[in-house]
Structure formats: structure tokens, C-alpha cells
Design an enzyme around this catalytic site. Sequence first.
Site, PDB file in Angstrom:
ATOM      1  N   GLU A 119      30.104  34.820  35.340  1.00  0.00           N
ATOM      2  CA  GLU A 119      31.222  35.753  35.165  1.00  0.00           C
ATOM      3  C   GLU A 119      31.278  36.178  33.710  1.00  0.00           C
ATOM      4  OE1 GLU A 119      36.104  35.842  35.932  1.00  0.00           O
ATOM      5  OE2 GLU A 119      34.912  34.102  36.502  1.00  0.00           O
ATOM      6  N   ASN A 158      37.803  36.223  38.354  1.00  0.00           N
ATOM      7  CA  ASN A 158      39.027  36.940  37.998  1.00  0.00           C
ATOM      8  C   ASN A 158      38.721  38.211  37.206  1.00  0.00           C
ATOM      9  OD1 ASN A 158      40.265  34.764  39.193  1.00  0.00           O
ATOM     10  ND2 ASN A 158      41.083  33.902  37.296  1.00  0.00           N
ATOM     11  N   ASN A 204      37.989  39.216  44.685  1.00  0.00           N
ATOM     12  CA  ASN A 204      38.006  37.813  44.286  1.00  0.00           C
ATOM     13  C   ASN A 204      39.421  37.257  44.325  1.00  0.00           C
ATOM     14  OD1 ASN A 204      36.837  35.351  42.730  1.00  0.00           O
ATOM     15  ND2 ASN A 204      38.566  36.000  41.463  1.00  0.00           N
ATOM     16  N   GLU A 205      39.618  36.153  45.042  1.00  0.00           N
ATOM     17  CA  GLU A 205      40.881  35.382  45.030  1.00  0.00           C
ATOM     18  C   GLU A 205      42.121  36.272  45.090  1.00  0.00           C
ATOM     19  OE1 GLU A 205      40.846  32.497  41.826  1.00  0.00           O
ATOM     20  OE2 GLU A 205      39.179  31.400  42.724  1.00  0.00           O
ATOM     21  N   TYR A 210      37.788  23.427  43.287  1.00  0.00           N
ATOM     22  CA  TYR A 210      37.400  22.628  42.121  1.00  0.00           C
ATOM     23  C   TYR A 210      38.113  21.283  42.190  1.00  0.00           C
ATOM     24  CZ  TYR A 210      35.879  27.157  40.240  1.00  0.00           C
ATOM     25  OH  TYR A 210      35.267  28.377  40.063  1.00  0.00           O
ATOM     26  N   GLU A 260      32.635  29.478  45.081  1.00  0.00           N
ATOM     27  CA  GLU A 260      33.037  28.792  43.842  1.00  0.00           C
ATOM     28  C   GLU A 260      33.285  27.332  44.182  1.00  0.00           C
ATOM     29  OE1 GLU A 260      36.015  30.356  41.184  1.00  0.00           O
ATOM     30  OE2 GLU A 260      35.526  32.438  41.707  1.00  0.00           O
ATOM     31  N   GLN A 270      30.241  27.371  36.960  1.00  0.00           N
ATOM     32  CA  GLN A 270      29.329  28.493  36.833  1.00  0.00           C
ATOM     33  C   GLN A 270      27.983  27.983  36.330  1.00  0.00           C
ATOM     34  OE1 GLN A 270      31.113  31.890  34.836  1.00  0.00           O
ATOM     35  NE2 GLN A 270      32.992  31.689  36.010  1.00  0.00           N
TER      36      GLN A 270
END
Length: 500
Positions: free
Chosen positions: A28, A73, A173-174, A245, A293, A350
Site C-alpha cells: 500500500e 485505506n 477496501n473495508e 490482524y 489482509e 504487508q
Amino acid sequence: MTKKAKMILEKDFKIAEIDNRIYGSFIEHLGRAVYGGIYEPGHPDADEKGFRKDVTGLIKELQVPLIRYPGGNFVSGYNWEDGVGPVESRPRRLELAWRTTEPNVVGTNEFMEWAKQAGAEVNMAVNLGTRGIDAARNLVEYCNHDSGSYYSDLRISHGYREPHKIKTWCLGNEMDGPWQIGHKTAAEYGRIAQEAAKVMKWVDPDIELVACGSSNRSMPTFAEWEATVLDHTYDHVEYISLHQYYGNHSNDISNYLALSLEMDDFISSVVSIADYIKAKKRSKKKIHLSFDEWNVWYHSREADKLIEPWTVAPPQLEDIYNFEDALLVGCMLITMLKHADRVKIACLAQLVNVIAPIMTEENGPAWKQTIFYPYMHASVYGRGVALNPIISSPKYDSKDFTDVPTLESTAVYNEENEELTIFAVNRDLQDGLLLECDIRNFEGYKVVEHIVLENDDIKQTNSAKTEAVKPHTNGDASLRDGALYAMLPKLSWNVIRLAK
């Protein structure tokens, strides 16, 4: 008394062919992932385009098949047009997701060129936060259409005659997260994702699309979000995404290493939701999962609060991983392989500097974090068919989990190469675990090597100067009478490789 675990492996006990994209990663425009990570003009090891060859070399060592880009993000406020054309004409933008300044020196074409050097395909994300249907279809046209249209000819004028032919695309994304630029309800997102997907495939019918699932399992809208989004997008997408995560916030390693059980349940839950919508729509189509992710992330959160806003590429999310983190990453990899029938894409988030297996120093070396090794072993040796082993293991209870198996394990069979690989984590804090594995079905196979990652200090880390946590090949796996015997040291990651 030595603790024992048993396993039975049969060639016909198959879960599924493993999609190699399960070993994907993510870069990212965040922190030093791009600038100071993969890209550092003036570095002694930089190529003529400014990309660090030492970093690319480590990525090749990982054999990363797919890299998600450019966010994250970041993508929800990104104008892709800012990152194409003459570099000197590109704008500097305030990047609101991470409160930095984006210079737009690296954009779509540069990244595509670099990914090809790294041996990876790109999983491109479109902005469904501040942008929408029009920008999404234009980007597909720019990247994938041959010539003879405005955006394909624009790409050609930028020096890229051949189309990039990007296969996999993320629809935002999200979007369930209030922190996201352009945050939407499930119905709002479902509608725009459906319409964006429709026209993106009108431009290029060969692409595959990933709809946004929940940002994590603890979101208050989890499950309802997935059901609503798939209700809208089911006929237009191939995948629904998962993000998760973990961190050892309570400094309880027994509980920490059991978190992969929660991941297992998360995957099963999303499969159930997808299949409910399949039944509801009386569809013959099966939606697969993109766990795009996943990682450990908690070490750097306090340091990130001190970063000065609006700087270019500050050191954000730079978790320095320890040995216990590598064990959990190993458990998470095993968990995804157990679901290889439905998890077809996954992205370790990442790849460089930002919660990453690879770290760099400015004008200095690139080095391997502790988590580099289980990720590399799985990627390199985990190609083939995921087997469904029958396992009998001691169990323990922790603060949040009951009946946690001491042995976390799975196996991959590569019929073409006549190879069998067993991945195993011993979660026991005090004792080694004697593994007895019945492999009579694999007649003529011999042990090639038994790789072990172990360390007496669970908090031990690596650095640019010292690699204190690294694997050795002194494992004691051996064969007799159709069975494999191996002592798995306490708190260890093991890779047992056999071949005919």
C-alpha cells in the site's frame, strides 16, 4: 513423559488443489512500503528506475505470486490518474487515510513494471470511497484494453504499448469501517459494488472481482454485512474478502498461539454466509474467499501516534516481529491451507517495512524479519494439493479457548514432483512433541529434510545487524515401517519434506 501426537496421511484425503495466490502479499502507499521500501533512487542497489534490487531479490526468495495494490485505506481517497503520465507533472496530494503527503512518483505503470520484475501478478484495488463506477471502468480500460479507445491510447502515450492484463480486482477496501474515506452501509456499498463490477466486466469480461467483506470479525455489522453485500453482488463477483490482524496484547503466549482457531472459525463463518446466499438465490455458482489482509499487528501502534502529519513516507506500522509472532504466522498459514477449497487468494499484509517480513534501512541493507521464514517455507514448499490429515493431539485450555491442539499441522502433496510436505507447529511451552505419522500410502518416499525454526527466547527479534531467529535443518525426522517419526521441539515451526 514425552507427549505424543499421531497423524494419518492418505493421497486420496484431499481438500483441494491449492491456488498459488494463497501466498500473495500487499503493498500500500503507506509508510515506507513504497518510498524507502521497494523504491529508493540513489540507493547503492537501486536499478535505473529507482527500485531496490536487494528488496526485489528477497521478494523473489519468497516466491510471492500476487501483490495487492495500491491499498488499503489509501485507495479510498486515491485518484489513479494522479499516478500516470510524466512524473514531473504529477500532483502532490494530502493523503487523508494515513495523514501523509503522497508525491505520486510511483503509480500504476511503475508498479506494474516492478511487479513483473518481482515475478508477481497484481491484485488491483479501485476507489469506491471518493470515486465510483466511472473511475473504476476507466482504470480497467487504461490497464487492460489493447488500443483504440481514449484510456488505452492514453496508456500507450505514456510509454506502455502492451496492456497490463490485470486479472484480479478489489472493489474498494473495508467500506464497513467508519475510519474509511467514503464509509458506506452494506446496502450502499452493495449497490455501488454491483454497478462497478458490472461495467468493469463489460470493459474486460475476463477479470475476476473481490467484494469487500467485513474489516474484521469483531465489527458490529459482521455477517449481516457479508449477506447484504453478496445479495447485491453475487452474480458479478468471484470472491468475498476477509481481513484479520492479531496481537499478543495480554502477553499470554498460550492464548496468543490459539488465535488461529478464531481465524479458522472466521473462515468457516464466511463460507456459511456465502453458501446461504447461494441457496437463497438458487445459484449454481460458488463464491470463494480472498483473505486479502492478514498478519500480526500490534507492536508499532504507540510509535505511530508520534508521527508528524503530512510528511512523505514516515516510518508507519513498522512492527518488529519476535519469535512467537513467527509461530502464530505459521499457524495462520496452516489454517488457510486447511480451507484451500474456499480460500483461493490471501495477502500477507504487508510486504516491505509496513507490518512486513522484509525491512529496509535508508541507504543500507534489507533484512528478514522472523515471520519471513514460515511465509517463505509455505510459499515455496506448499504448492500442490492440500491434504486432510487425521490428527490425534494433546490439547490444552487457555484464557479464551478450550481444547487447543498442541499440534497444529497440515500437509501438501505435489503429485507432479512426487513431493510431500508436512507443516507443523508445536504449541507446547515446555515439552517437545513426538509426531508419529502414518504414510504407508506414500511408498518409496524418503525424508529430504526437516527444517526447524526454534528459539529459547520467545521475544527474540531480528535486525539489520543480527539474525537471531532463523531456521536450521537439524530436525530428526526419520522413516521406519511405513511411519514417519519426528521430535518437534517445544514452541517450534517445522517443515518436514519428503520425496520419492
